[in-house]
Scaffold this motif. Structure first.
Motif, short mmCIF file in Angstrom:
data_model
loop_
_atom_site.label_atom_id
_atom_site.label_comp_id
_atom_site.label_asym_id
_atom_site.label_seq_id
_atom_site.Cartn_x
_atom_site.Cartn_y
_atom_site.Cartn_z
N VAL A 64 -63.77 40.39 -56.84
CA VAL A 64 -62.56 40.72 -56.07
C VAL A 64 -61.73 39.44 -55.95
O VAL A 64 -62.12 38.51 -55.27
CB VAL A 64 -62.89 41.28 -54.68
N GLU A 65 -60.61 39.42 -56.66
CA GLU A 65 -59.75 38.23 -56.64
C GLU A 65 -58.41 38.50 -55.96
O GLU A 65 -57.53 37.65 -55.93
CB GLU A 65 -59.50 37.75 -58.09
N ALA A 66 -58.23 39.71 -55.40
CA ALA A 66 -56.91 40.13 -54.93
C ALA A 66 -56.50 39.47 -53.63
O ALA A 66 -57.29 39.36 -52.70
CB ALA A 66 -56.87 41.63 -54.74
N ILE A 105 -54.67 41.88 -68.59
CA ILE A 105 -53.87 41.46 -67.43
C ILE A 105 -54.79 41.32 -66.22
O ILE A 105 -55.51 42.25 -65.88
CB ILE A 105 -52.73 42.46 -67.11
N SER A 106 -54.77 40.12 -65.63
CA SER A 106 -55.53 39.89 -64.40
C SER A 106 -54.59 39.53 -63.25
O SER A 106 -54.95 39.66 -62.09
CB SER A 106 -56.54 38.76 -64.62
N GLY A 107 -53.38 39.07 -63.57
CA GLY A 107 -52.48 38.51 -62.56
C GLY A 107 -51.74 39.58 -61.77
O GLY A 107 -51.66 40.75 -62.17
N GLY A 160 -53.19 37.63 -70.21
CA GLY A 160 -54.16 36.62 -70.62
C GLY A 160 -54.66 36.91 -72.02
O GLY A 160 -54.33 37.95 -72.61
N GLY A 161 -55.43 35.99 -72.57
CA GLY A 161 -55.99 36.22 -73.90
C GLY A 161 -56.02 34.99 -74.78
O GLY A 161 -56.43 35.06 -75.94
N ALA A 162 -55.58 33.82 -74.24
CA ALA A 162 -55.42 32.64 -75.09
C ALA A 162 -56.76 32.08 -75.60
O ALA A 162 -56.77 31.22 -76.48
CB ALA A 162 -54.64 31.55 -74.36
N GLY A 222 -50.57 29.94 -74.71
CA GLY A 222 -49.48 29.85 -73.72
C GLY A 222 -49.36 31.10 -72.87
O GLY A 222 -48.25 31.52 -72.51
N THR A 223 -50.50 31.69 -72.53
CA THR A 223 -50.44 32.91 -71.71
C THR A 223 -50.09 32.58 -70.25
O THR A 223 -50.51 31.57 -69.72
CB THR A 223 -51.79 33.66 -71.77
N VAL A 224 -49.35 33.50 -69.65
CA VAL A 224 -48.96 33.37 -68.23
C VAL A 224 -49.85 34.34 -67.48
O VAL A 224 -49.47 35.45 -67.16
CB VAL A 224 -47.47 33.70 -68.07
N PRO A 229 -52.62 21.68 -61.35
CA PRO A 229 -53.19 22.42 -62.47
C PRO A 229 -54.62 21.96 -62.77
O PRO A 229 -55.14 21.05 -62.14
CB PRO A 229 -52.24 22.09 -63.62
N LYS A 230 -55.22 22.60 -63.79
CA LYS A 230 -56.60 22.27 -64.13
C LYS A 230 -56.79 20.80 -64.43
O LYS A 230 -57.87 20.25 -64.22
CB LYS A 230 -57.03 23.07 -65.37
N ASN A 231 -55.75 20.11 -64.94
CA ASN A 231 -55.93 18.76 -65.48
C ASN A 231 -56.21 17.68 -64.43
O ASN A 231 -56.45 16.53 -64.78
CB ASN A 231 -54.74 18.38 -66.38
N HIS A 242 -59.06 22.33 -60.52
CA HIS A 242 -58.62 23.42 -59.65
C HIS A 242 -58.35 24.58 -60.59
O HIS A 242 -57.70 24.40 -61.61
CB HIS A 242 -57.34 23.01 -58.91
N ASN A 243 -58.88 25.75 -60.25
CA ASN A 243 -58.61 26.91 -61.10
C ASN A 243 -57.64 27.84 -60.36
O ASN A 243 -56.80 27.35 -59.60
CB ASN A 243 -59.93 27.57 -61.53
N TRP A 244 -57.73 29.15 -60.56
CA TRP A 244 -56.70 30.05 -60.02
C TRP A 244 -56.74 30.23 -58.51
O TRP A 244 -55.71 30.62 -57.95
CB TRP A 244 -56.78 31.42 -60.73
N GLY A 298 -65.58 36.49 -61.77
CA GLY A 298 -64.57 35.67 -62.43
C GLY A 298 -65.23 34.84 -63.52
O GLY A 298 -66.44 34.95 -63.75
N ALA A 299 -64.45 34.00 -64.19
CA ALA A 299 -64.93 33.30 -65.37
C ALA A 299 -66.17 32.45 -65.10
O ALA A 299 -67.22 32.63 -65.72
CB ALA A 299 -63.82 32.42 -65.94
N PHE A 300 -66.05 31.51 -64.20
CA PHE A 300 -67.16 30.59 -63.96
C PHE A 300 -68.40 31.33 -63.44
O PHE A 300 -69.50 31.15 -63.97
CB PHE A 300 -66.74 29.48 -63.00
N1 PQQ Z 1 -59.58 33.76 -65.24
C1 PQQ Z 1 -60.45 33.19 -64.38
C2 PQQ Z 1 -61.05 33.96 -63.28
O1 PQQ Z 1 -60.53 35.05 -63.01
O2 PQQ Z 1 -62.03 33.47 -62.68
C3 PQQ Z 1 -60.65 31.89 -64.70
C4 PQQ Z 1 -59.88 31.67 -65.85
C5 PQQ Z 1 -59.22 32.86 -66.15
C6 PQQ Z 1 -59.73 30.51 -66.65
O3 PQQ Z 1 -60.30 29.44 -66.35
C7 PQQ Z 1 -58.90 30.60 -67.79
O4 PQQ Z 1 -58.75 29.62 -68.51
C8 PQQ Z 1 -58.24 31.83 -68.10
N2 PQQ Z 1 -57.50 31.81 -69.23
C9 PQQ Z 1 -56.82 32.91 -69.60
C10 PQQ Z 1 -56.01 32.75 -70.84
O5 PQQ Z 1 -56.10 31.68 -71.42
O6 PQQ Z 1 -55.28 33.66 -71.24
C11 PQQ Z 1 -56.84 34.08 -68.85
C12 PQQ Z 1 -57.62 34.15 -67.66
C13 PQQ Z 1 -57.54 35.43 -66.91
O7 PQQ Z 1 -56.73 36.29 -67.31
O8 PQQ Z 1 -58.19 35.68 -65.91
C14 PQQ Z 1 -58.36 32.98 -67.28
#
Ligand code: PQQ
Length: 683
Positions: A69-71, A166-168, A182-184, A241-243, A333-335, A396-398, A546-548
């Protein structure tokens, strides 16, 4: 803008004039970051540093799926709108939690195989009686805010063959709904699209990277940015370059700010011959929201090679710079650098290191460009693997930060991460369902001791950052990374949830911990606060994922909780019973015997990490949100091949029939059985 709209539109929920004047109705949380500048600061102060320890549960809502749940919820006039995994929407009575309606866009669960980062959704937008939803499979949908009935649905994707998700959360500006994707990690071309909020008709599309040159440049902006790319791999791979996450808007300047992600491939050598800035990868871009025209950009990581997305939270606010109030854009940002830019021009004002950083020595104050430490971070020129801080999970992530107008501080969910970047020498073709980084898949050690050692490095902090002086004011350490977004209030409070399943409040000025409450899962989403009938509520979405969490399962939070996703809403003196918190009890598995030899098992490790690790955990070290394959039941072992080929795709296991031949599936199966034995011995 206020004078342009009639008072009648003020009555409609979530209209732009209301969002632009969000402080006039602090009881509502009208937009993703509360106001258009996405400060995530609430003027409510009924709950404050004197009484926050009296917070008790008002109500909770159990999600149908115990998944990520990220909402960030939206609250409009007593109704709370939130989302769970697979883009499901829930409208609840904000005072009682009573469900009003729910909407399931019926995402085919197997589509998860096309996403990098779990079936997450970061929430809806609400505007003029409609709720807007970005759906995981690429749809943008409008629902009736009072009934949840579908009003319109559009497919936002330009190419069904590529792995877009789409996650955003969408944003709504001047009557247009804006969404990226997303999808990069798989090879796509990034873009955002604006649609008419009433009808769903496409208004404009803005590509963040150049496409196939043979098809011609869509705009002069594309011609400009193409000069910063080299070779022909970039457009074949999509360029990236995904947003995929944050945007912000400034009503005074009428500028939309978008955060742009990493390049495809990550490997800069393969992507662009190791040359050029590769615009607009890892940049903040300012756009005219009415036309979709480019206005300015600032690139945080020119020629990014490390997945240093600049999709992270963007805040537009006023800061005292050289003694004068100035409209600025802020991002961490992540950097690992915190940036302050001029909101009107994008001009670099200042930057400071907020995390562990080895890839750059600093930012040149004249040019605003990073001073890259090539010795440490350049893996592509000589194809030499390098270990770099931060790693692809970022400093720092999202999870969103927040800006407190009273203290002037920004509260960042900071983390320490690193990565071993091992380049591939030649590009693989883009293949559906396979991450394509131009690098080896990151390796997670297989033994618990080694995991524990690594976990000593992966630590999180709540960092209170002074954006004017670019320095830490205070910090609160956590044992794990990937803690939740933050909320800051006029009650001198900062709220944050943690990876290990707690929700907390700190004094915004000095960081003293004032309240904590265990909850039923890890917390990643940004909390909010709102008021109904003069009573203030604080809401935390709770749901580990989520990703991690899924990819680095056991490194993330080993003890774990039994997944249990809920929305917790607190108020002063709340007396509702707390849901039980069940910690995960780790039992030894009972696997069948291993029949493969060592060489086959090594191949199995590689195939497993490439095809299965993203969801089931690298090295088969799962956090048990998505099934932990070390614990496969005998009947699942018996059906292993049919499962891999899709008989459970309605449950989320993608079909791999076009990707993995039968003998490869057997090799992976053997590796999983071996890991199950390893684990049994280690316990
Ligand atoms: N999404 C998460 C998450 O929801 O926990 C963490 C990440 C994403 C990342 O660390 C990403 O780099 C990432 N990158 C993309 C992309 O490059 O298109 C998409 C997403 C996403 O849609 O959630 C993540």
């Amino acid at each position: 803008i206020l004078t342009m709209l009639s008072s009648a539109s003020l009555a409609a929920p979530g209209t732009g004039v209301r969002i632009a004047a969000a402080d006039k109705e602090p009881g509502n949380w009208l937009a993703h970051g509360r106001n258009y500048g996405e400060e995530r600061y609430s003027p409510l102060d009924q709950v404050n540093d004197d009484n926050v320890d009296k917070l008790g549960l008002a109500w909770n809502f159990k999600y149908p799926l115990d998944r990520v749940v990220e909402a960030t919820p939206i609250v409009v006039d007593g109704v709370l709108y939130t989302t769970g995994a697979y883009s499901m929407v829930f409208a609840l009575d904000a005072k009682t939690g009573e469900p009003l309606w729910e909407y399931d866009p019926k995402v085919w669960r197997g589509y998860q195989g096309r996403g990098c980062c779990d079936a997450a959704n970061r929430g809806v937008a609400v505007w003029n009686g409609k709720v807007y939803l970005g759906v995981y499979d690429g749809r943008l949908e409008a629902l009736d805010a009072s009934t949840g009935e579908l009003q319109w649905s559009v497919n936002t994707l330009i190419d069904a063959e590529r792995n877009y998700t789409i996650s955003g959360a969408p944003r709504v500006v001047n009557g247009k709904v804006i969404i990226g994707n997303g999808g990069a990690e798989f090879g796509v071309r990034g873009y955002i699209t604006a649609y008419d909020a009433e009808t769903g008709k496409q208004a404009w599309r803005f590509f963040t990277v150049p496409g196939d040159p043979a098809k011609g440049d869509e705009t002069e902006t594309i011609t400009m940015i193409r000069k910063t790319w080299h070779g022909d791999q970039y457009w074949k791979q999509g360029g990236g370059g995904t947003v995929w996450d944050h945007m912000a808007y400034d009503p005074e300047l009428n500028l939309l700010y978008i955060g742009v992600g990493n390049g495809s491939f990550w490997n800069y050598g393969l992507r662009s011959e190791g040359k050029g800035d590769n615009l607009f990868v890892s940049s903040i871009v300012a756009i005219n929201p009415d036309t979709g025209d480019y206005v300015w950009h600032y690139q945080t990581t020119p020629g990014d090679a490390w997945d240093y997305t600049a999709t992270q939270h963007i805040i537009v606010a006023t800061l005292p710079i050289d003694g004068k109030p100035r409209r600025v854009v802020m991002q961490a940002p992540k950097n690992g650098f915190f940036y302050v830019l001029d909101a009107a021009s994008g001009k670099f004002i200042s930057a400071g290191k907020f995390g562990e950083v080895t890839w750059a020595k600093g930012i040149d104050p004249e040019t605003g460009r990073p001073i890259v430490d090539r010795e440490v971070a350049d893996y592509w020129t000589n194809n030499e693997p390098k270990t770099v801080f931060p790693g692809s999970q970022g400093a720092h992530n999202w999870p969103p930060m927040s800006f407190n107008r009273d203290t002037g501080l920004v509260y960042i969910p900071q983390q320490v991460t690193m990565e071993y970047y091992a380049p591939l020498e030649s590009p693989d073709a883009v293949q559906t369902g396979v991450p394509n980084l131009g690098l080896e898949i990151p390796v997670v050690p297989e033994t618990l001791d080694a995991i524990d050692e690594l976990a000593q490095v992966y630590r999180g902090n709540l960092v209170a950052w002074d954006p004017v002086r670019q320095e830490v004011r205070w910090k609160q350490p956590y044992e794990h990374i990937h803690n939740s977004g933050t909320l800051s209030t006029a009650g001198n409070l900062v709220f944050q949830g943690t990876a290990d399943g707690r929700v907390m409040a700190y004094a915004a000025d000095d960081g003293e911990r004032l309240w904590q409450q265990p909850v039923s899962s890890g917390v990643v989403a940004g909390p909010i606060t709102y008021a109904v009938d003069d009573e203030q509520y604080v809401a935390f979405n709770v749901g580990w994922g989520g990703a991690f969490p899924i990819t680095f399962g056991m490194l993330a939070y080993r003890a774990g909780v039994v997944p249990d996703s809920r929305l917790y809403v607190f108020k002063l003196g709340g007396k509702a019973p707390l849901p039980p918190v069940q910690r995960r009890e780790i039992q030894p598995p009972s696997p069948p015997p291993v029949t493969a030899d060592a060489e086959t098992l090594a191949e199995g490790a590689d195939l497993y990490n490439r095809h299965c690790g993203v969801c089931h955990g690298l090295s088969a070290l799962s956090s048990n949100i998505i099934p932990d394959l070390r614990y496969l039941a005998p009947e699942k072992h018996a059906e292993f091949l049919p499962i891999v080929y899709g008989i459970r795709s309605h449950k989320g296991m993608p079909p791999f029939g076009n990707i993995l031949e039968q003998d490869k599936v057997e090799v992976i199966h053997q590796y999983i059985i071996k890991r199950s034995h390893d684990w049994r011995e280690e316990l």
